[in-house]
Design a protein around this motif. Structure first.
Motif, PDB file in Angstrom:
ATOM      1  N   VAL A 176     -32.317  88.130  71.413  1.00 27.74           N
ATOM      2  CA  VAL A 176     -31.003  88.780  71.397  1.00 27.74           C
ATOM      3  C   VAL A 176     -31.139  90.053  70.574  1.00 27.74           C
ATOM      4  CG1 VAL A 176     -28.585  88.584  70.710  1.00 27.74           C
ATOM      5  CG2 VAL A 176     -29.772  86.601  71.665  1.00 27.74           C
ATOM      6  N   ALA A 177     -31.087  91.193  71.252  1.00 28.92           N
ATOM      7  CA  ALA A 177     -31.251  92.479  70.578  1.00 28.92           C
ATOM      8  C   ALA A 177     -30.017  92.858  69.769  1.00 28.92           C
ATOM      9  CB  ALA A 177     -31.561  93.572  71.609  1.00 28.92           C
ATOM     10  N   GLY A 178     -28.847  92.359  70.172  1.00 29.71           N
ATOM     11  CA  GLY A 178     -27.617  92.669  69.452  1.00 29.71           C
ATOM     12  C   GLY A 178     -26.413  92.592  70.365  1.00 29.71           C
ATOM     13  N   LEU A 179     -25.332  93.231  69.933  1.00 30.06           N
ATOM     14  CA  LEU A 179     -24.096  93.292  70.703  1.00 30.06           C
ATOM     15  C   LEU A 179     -23.758  94.734  70.996  1.00 30.06           C
ATOM     16  CD1 LEU A 179     -21.915  90.742  68.684  1.00 30.06           C
ATOM     17  CD2 LEU A 179     -23.219  90.309  70.764  1.00 30.06           C
ATOM     18  N   LEU A 202     -20.716  92.768  75.024  1.00 25.22           N
ATOM     19  CA  LEU A 202     -21.903  92.363  75.783  1.00 25.22           C
ATOM     20  C   LEU A 202     -22.946  91.822  74.817  1.00 25.22           C
ATOM     21  CD1 LEU A 202     -22.452  95.530  78.003  1.00 25.22           C
ATOM     22  CD2 LEU A 202     -21.365  93.404  78.696  1.00 25.22           C
ATOM     23  N   THR A 203     -23.533  90.701  75.155  1.00 23.68           N
ATOM     24  CA  THR A 203     -24.709  90.245  74.435  1.00 23.68           C
ATOM     25  C   THR A 203     -25.893  90.977  75.049  1.00 23.68           C
ATOM     26  OG1 THR A 203     -23.723  88.070  74.091  1.00 23.68           O
ATOM     27  CG2 THR A 203     -26.110  88.243  73.825  1.00 23.68           C
ATOM     28  N   VAL A 212     -23.330  89.075  84.801  1.00 21.93           N
ATOM     29  CA  VAL A 212     -22.448  88.035  84.290  1.00 21.93           C
ATOM     30  C   VAL A 212     -23.038  86.690  84.683  1.00 21.93           C
ATOM     31  CG1 VAL A 212     -20.149  87.015  84.423  1.00 21.93           C
ATOM     32  CG2 VAL A 212     -20.403  89.489  84.374  1.00 21.93           C
ATOM     33  N   HIS A 213     -23.126  85.808  83.707  1.00 19.51           N
ATOM     34  CA  HIS A 213     -23.640  84.465  83.951  1.00 19.51           C
ATOM     35  C   HIS A 213     -22.698  83.474  83.283  1.00 19.51           C
ATOM     36  CE1 HIS A 213     -26.500  81.318  84.799  1.00 19.51           C
ATOM     37  NE2 HIS A 213     -26.434  80.930  83.545  1.00 19.51           N
ATOM     38  N   ASP A 214     -22.183  82.528  84.050  1.00 15.72           N
ATOM     39  CA  ASP A 214     -21.237  81.529  83.544  1.00 15.72           C
ATOM     40  C   ASP A 214     -20.064  82.164  82.797  1.00 15.72           C
ATOM     41  OD1 ASP A 214     -22.574  79.374  84.616  1.00 15.72           O
ATOM     42  OD2 ASP A 214     -23.695  78.935  82.781  1.00 15.72           O
ATOM     43  N   GLY A 215     -19.586  83.296  83.300  1.00 18.85           N
ATOM     44  CA  GLY A 215     -18.424  83.950  82.726  1.00 18.85           C
ATOM     45  C   GLY A 215     -18.698  84.807  81.505  1.00 18.85           C
ATOM     46  N   HIS A 216     -19.964  84.927  81.101  1.00 17.34           N
ATOM     47  CA  HIS A 216     -20.326  85.740  79.940  1.00 17.34           C
ATOM     48  C   HIS A 216     -21.112  86.961  80.400  1.00 17.34           C
ATOM     49  CE1 HIS A 216     -19.027  82.609  77.168  1.00 17.34           C
ATOM     50  NE2 HIS A 216     -19.635  81.734  77.971  1.00 17.34           N
ATOM     51  N   ALA A 217     -20.791  88.122  79.824  1.00 16.21           N
ATOM     52  CA  ALA A 217     -21.465  89.366  80.192  1.00 16.21           C
ATOM     53  C   ALA A 217     -22.706  89.576  79.320  1.00 16.21           C
ATOM     54  CB  ALA A 217     -20.508  90.532  80.043  1.00 16.21           C
ATOM     55  N   TYR A 218     -23.796  89.935  79.965  1.00 17.00           N
ATOM     56  CA  TYR A 218     -25.052  90.220  79.277  1.00 17.00           C
ATOM     57  C   TYR A 218     -25.576  91.570  79.729  1.00 17.00           C
ATOM     58  CZ  TYR A 218     -25.030  85.217  78.295  1.00 17.00           C
ATOM     59  OH  TYR A 218     -24.685  83.977  77.879  1.00 17.00           O
ATOM     60  N   ALA A 219     -26.212  92.282  78.815  1.00 17.28           N
ATOM     61  CA  ALA A 219     -26.902  93.521  79.154  1.00 17.28           C
ATOM     62  C   ALA A 219     -28.391  93.275  78.943  1.00 17.28           C
ATOM     63  CB  ALA A 219     -26.423  94.666  78.275  1.00 17.28           C
ATOM     64  N   LEU A 220     -29.192  93.515  79.973  1.00 18.08           N
ATOM     65  CA  LEU A 220     -30.643  93.327  79.897  1.00 18.08           C
ATOM     66  C   LEU A 220     -31.282  94.685  79.680  1.00 18.08           C
ATOM     67  CD1 LEU A 220     -31.043  90.954  82.976  1.00 18.08           C
ATOM     68  CD2 LEU A 220     -30.659  90.326  80.583  1.00 18.08           C
ATOM     69  N   LEU A 221     -31.969  94.864  78.533  1.00 20.25           N
ATOM     70  CA  LEU A 221     -32.608  96.135  78.238  1.00 20.25           C
ATOM     71  C   LEU A 221     -33.699  96.438  79.263  1.00 20.25           C
ATOM     72  CD1 LEU A 221     -33.061  95.905  74.346  1.00 20.25           C
ATOM     73  CD2 LEU A 221     -31.372  97.250  75.628  1.00 20.25           C
ATOM     74  N   LEU A 222     -33.796  97.697  79.632  1.00 21.91           N
ATOM     75  CA  LEU A 222     -34.796  98.122  80.616  1.00 21.91           C
ATOM     76  C   LEU A 222     -35.886  98.955  79.954  1.00 21.91           C
ATOM     77  CD1 LEU A 222     -32.463  99.165  83.547  1.00 21.91           C
ATOM     78  CD2 LEU A 222     -33.638  96.990  83.184  1.00 21.91           C
TER      79      LEU A 222
END
Length: 93
Positions: free
Chosen positions: A41-44, A52-53, A79-89
């Motif tokens: 987890v890089a942060g928020l 976003l996580t 979005v996975h199971d109603g939670h938003a995530y940002a995946l670093l590229l």
């Protein structure tokens, strides 16, 4: 196969993501660290009044920490199971 794909780079490798699962591609302006969070987890970050996580997929795959966590770093929002995530590229192998 009729799915549209978004091609991104993670750890220097091209990865195909189904566009149905991608909400947007953004630049992370501010990354807030989360104490005691798992190392992948890089942060928020904030996006349109949502939190976003931010996940470092390179680290999650055991390929080391993503080299770029600076402002302006690109990320894919999913979005996975109603939670938003940002995946670093980006990053290097």
């Amino acid at each position: 196969m009729s799915d549209l794909l978004l091609i991104v780079s993670i750890a220097g490798q091209k990865v195909a993501m189904r566009t149905l699962e991608v909400q947007s591609v953004i630049e992370i302006d501010v990354l807030i660290p989360v104490p005691c969070a798992p190392l992948h987890v890089a942060g928020l970050a904030a996006l349109r009044s949502r939190v976003l996580t931010v996940i470092d997929p390179q680290f999650a795959l055991g390929l080391g920490q993503c080299a770029n966590r600076d402002p302006g770093t690109e990320a894919v929002v999913v979005v996975h199971d109603g939670h938003a995530y940002a995946l670093l590229l980006g990053g290097r192998p």
